[in-house]
Design a protein around this motif. Structure first.
Motif, PDB file in Angstrom:
ATOM      1  N   VAL A 154      61.783 100.293  15.371  1.00 44.10           N
ATOM      2  CA  VAL A 154      62.556 100.129  16.602  1.00 44.10           C
ATOM      3  C   VAL A 154      62.496  98.663  17.012  1.00 44.10           C
ATOM      4  N   VAL A 155      63.666  98.028  17.000  1.00 41.28           N
ATOM      5  CA  VAL A 155      63.797  96.637  17.423  1.00 41.28           C
ATOM      6  C   VAL A 155      65.095  96.554  18.215  1.00 41.28           C
ATOM      7  N   GLU A 156      64.994  96.370  19.508  1.00 42.13           N
ATOM      8  CA  GLU A 156      66.213  96.287  20.303  1.00 42.13           C
ATOM      9  C   GLU A 156      67.033  95.081  19.857  1.00 42.13           C
ATOM     10  N   ARG A 157      68.319  95.181  20.035  1.00 40.69           N
ATOM     11  CA  ARG A 157      69.266  94.199  19.497  1.00 40.69           C
ATOM     12  C   ARG A 157      68.935  92.764  19.877  1.00 40.69           C
ATOM     13  N   ASN A 158      68.479  92.526  21.089  1.00 40.43           N
ATOM     14  CA  ASN A 158      68.228  91.145  21.512  1.00 40.43           C
ATOM     15  C   ASN A 158      67.035  90.503  20.826  1.00 40.43           C
ATOM     16  N   GLU A 159      66.255  91.260  20.073  1.00 41.81           N
ATOM     17  CA  GLU A 159      65.099  90.716  19.345  1.00 41.81           C
ATOM     18  C   GLU A 159      65.282  90.752  17.828  1.00 41.81           C
ATOM     19  N   LEU A 160      66.379  91.307  17.361  1.00 40.92           N
ATOM     20  CA  LEU A 160      66.536  91.627  15.945  1.00 40.92           C
ATOM     21  C   LEU A 160      66.317  90.449  15.009  1.00 40.92           C
ATOM     22  N   GLU A 161      66.999  89.347  15.235  1.00 41.05           N
ATOM     23  CA  GLU A 161      66.886  88.213  14.314  1.00 41.05           C
ATOM     24  C   GLU A 161      65.461  87.678  14.257  1.00 41.05           C
ATOM     25  N   SER A 219      60.943  84.244   7.676  1.00 41.70           N
ATOM     26  CA  SER A 219      60.397  82.904   7.911  1.00 41.70           C
ATOM     27  C   SER A 219      60.190  82.635   9.396  1.00 41.70           C
ATOM     28  N   GLY A 220      60.466  83.632  10.227  1.00 47.39           N
ATOM     29  CA  GLY A 220      60.362  83.451  11.664  1.00 47.39           C
ATOM     30  C   GLY A 220      58.948  83.622  12.197  1.00 47.39           C
ATOM     31  N   THR A 252      59.011  90.839   4.969  1.00 43.47           N
ATOM     32  CA  THR A 252      58.273  90.075   3.968  1.00 43.47           C
ATOM     33  C   THR A 252      59.142  89.256   3.029  1.00 43.47           C
ATOM     34  N   SER A 253      60.471  89.510   3.040  1.00 46.00           N
ATOM     35  CA  SER A 253      61.338  88.842   2.076  1.00 46.00           C
ATOM     36  C   SER A 253      62.784  88.853   2.550  1.00 46.00           C
ATOM     37  N   HIS A 254      63.541  87.852   2.124  1.00 47.98           N
ATOM     38  CA  HIS A 254      64.981  87.841   2.389  1.00 47.98           C
ATOM     39  C   HIS A 254      65.709  88.859   1.513  1.00 47.98           C
ATOM     40  N   ASP A 255      65.031  89.404   0.528  1.00 50.86           N
ATOM     41  CA  ASP A 255      65.657  90.351  -0.394  1.00 50.86           C
ATOM     42  C   ASP A 255      65.498  91.811   0.025  1.00 50.86           C
ATOM     43  N   LEU A 256      64.853  92.067   1.153  1.00 49.02           N
ATOM     44  CA  LEU A 256      64.716  93.442   1.615  1.00 49.02           C
ATOM     45  C   LEU A 256      66.080  94.024   1.968  1.00 49.02           C
ATOM     46  N   ARG A 257      66.201  95.310   1.788  1.00 51.35           N
ATOM     47  CA  ARG A 257      67.422  96.010   2.184  1.00 51.35           C
ATOM     48  C   ARG A 257      67.181  96.648   3.546  1.00 51.35           C
ATOM     49  N   TRP A 258      67.725  96.013   4.569  1.00 51.84           N
ATOM     50  CA  TRP A 258      67.631  96.529   5.924  1.00 51.84           C
ATOM     51  C   TRP A 258      68.873  97.362   6.211  1.00 51.84           C
ATOM     52  N   SER A 279      75.026  88.642  11.722  1.00 57.10           N
ATOM     53  CA  SER A 279      74.003  87.683  12.118  1.00 57.10           C
ATOM     54  C   SER A 279      72.857  87.646  11.103  1.00 57.10           C
ATOM     55  N   LEU A 280      72.445  88.806  10.624  1.00 59.48           N
ATOM     56  CA  LEU A 280      71.368  88.861   9.628  1.00 59.48           C
ATOM     57  C   LEU A 280      71.798  88.200   8.320  1.00 59.48           C
ATOM     58  N   HIS A 281      73.054  88.379   7.931  1.00 59.66           N
ATOM     59  CA  HIS A 281      73.553  87.713   6.721  1.00 59.66           C
ATOM     60  C   HIS A 281      73.475  86.192   6.873  1.00 59.66           C
ATOM     61  N   ARG A 282      73.795  85.683   8.061  1.00 58.01           N
ATOM     62  CA  ARG A 282      73.713  84.232   8.291  1.00 58.01           C
ATOM     63  C   ARG A 282      72.276  83.727   8.170  1.00 58.01           C
ATOM     64  N   LEU A 283      71.295  84.602   8.407  1.00 59.03           N
ATOM     65  CA  LEU A 283      69.884  84.225   8.252  1.00 59.03           C
ATOM     66  C   LEU A 283      69.418  84.325   6.799  1.00 59.03           C
ATOM     67  N   GLY A 284      70.299  84.767   5.916  1.00 59.38           N
ATOM     68  CA  GLY A 284      69.935  84.898   4.502  1.00 59.38           C
ATOM     69  C   GLY A 284      69.476  86.292   4.111  1.00 59.38           C
ATOM     70  N   LEU A 285      69.567  87.236   5.017  1.00 61.26           N
ATOM     71  CA  LEU A 285      69.197  88.619   4.707  1.00 61.26           C
ATOM     72  C   LEU A 285      70.425  89.305   4.102  1.00 61.26           C
ATOM     73  N   HIS A 286      70.715  88.920   2.863  1.00 60.30           N
ATOM     74  CA  HIS A 286      71.976  89.255   2.208  1.00 60.30           C
ATOM     75  C   HIS A 286      72.134  90.732   1.869  1.00 60.30           C
ATOM     76  N   ARG A 287      71.065  91.500   1.872  1.00 63.90           N
ATOM     77  CA  ARG A 287      71.155  92.932   1.559  1.00 63.90           C
ATOM     78  C   ARG A 287      71.252  93.799   2.809  1.00 63.90           C
ATOM     79  N   ALA A 288      71.289  93.182   3.977  1.00 63.68           N
ATOM     80  CA  ALA A 288      71.403  93.942   5.224  1.00 63.68           C
ATOM     81  C   ALA A 288      72.740  94.672   5.272  1.00 63.68           C
ATOM     82  N   THR A 289      72.701  95.884   5.793  1.00 66.79           N
ATOM     83  CA  THR A 289      73.900  96.678   5.994  1.00 66.79           C
ATOM     84  C   THR A 289      73.708  97.502   7.254  1.00 66.79           C
ATOM     85  N   ASP A 290      74.705  98.311   7.575  1.00 65.89           N
ATOM     86  CA  ASP A 290      74.552  99.173   8.744  1.00 65.89           C
ATOM     87  C   ASP A 290      75.026 100.580   8.431  1.00 65.89           C
ATOM     88  N   LEU A 291      74.632 101.468   9.300  1.00 64.85           N
ATOM     89  CA  LEU A 291      74.906 102.889   9.130  1.00 64.85           C
ATOM     90  C   LEU A 291      76.243 103.250   9.774  1.00 64.85           C
TER      91      LEU A 291
END
Length: 135
Positions: A61-68, A74-75, A83-89, A105-117
């Motif tokens: 659980v991470v509310e939207r305003n804290e997600l990035e 690296s934050g 633990t990695s930019h390669d995780l699938r969120w 926004s997550l893609h811009r941070l390099g979390l290239h495998r992020a997707t949504d439901l």
């Protein structure tokens, strides 16, 4: 001298453009990926919705305003799971709209495998997937 006005698009068109840039995931596929240890589920719904509708067992659980801040490995305020930019969120909101904006926004941070439901929490619940009462 003439100044050019910025191009304006409505939110619906913006969301469609964002979604065209990645593959979204359905509730059953998301559940299978999480159960197999291939993805991490992140619930960005605000507290009142979680209290009203319940929680997904095992979801972070991470509310939207804290997600990035919480998902950037690296934050300085990252969650231990980041633990990695390669995780699938797999990000979910209530109905699958705000989560699409979050993924961009997550893609811009390099979390290239992020997707949504697709359909968010409501689709998860409608599919009969596990939901726990908020304690």
């Amino acid at each position: 001298m003439s100044s050019a006005e910025p191009t304006r698009i409505g939110i619906d068109e913006q969301v469609e453009r964002i979604r065209a840039g990645y593959e979204r995931i359905g509730a059953l596929e998301a559940y299978a990926a999480v159960e197999a240890g291939e993805a991490l589920l992140v619930d960005t719904r605000y507290q009142a919705l979680r209290e009203r509708d319940g929680l997904i067992p095992g979801a972070l659980v991470v509310e939207r305003n804290e997600l990035e801040w919480r998902l950037d490995p690296s934050g300085s305020h990252r969650t231990p799971a980041a633990t990695s930019h390669d995780l699938r969120w797999i990000v979910l909101c209530n109905e699958g709209y705000a989560s699409s904006l979050a993924v961009e926004s997550l893609h811009r941070l390099g979390l290239h495998r992020a997707t949504d439901l697709v359909g968010g929490f409501q689709a998860w619940k409608a599919a009969g997937l596990p939901v726990a009462d908020p304690a």
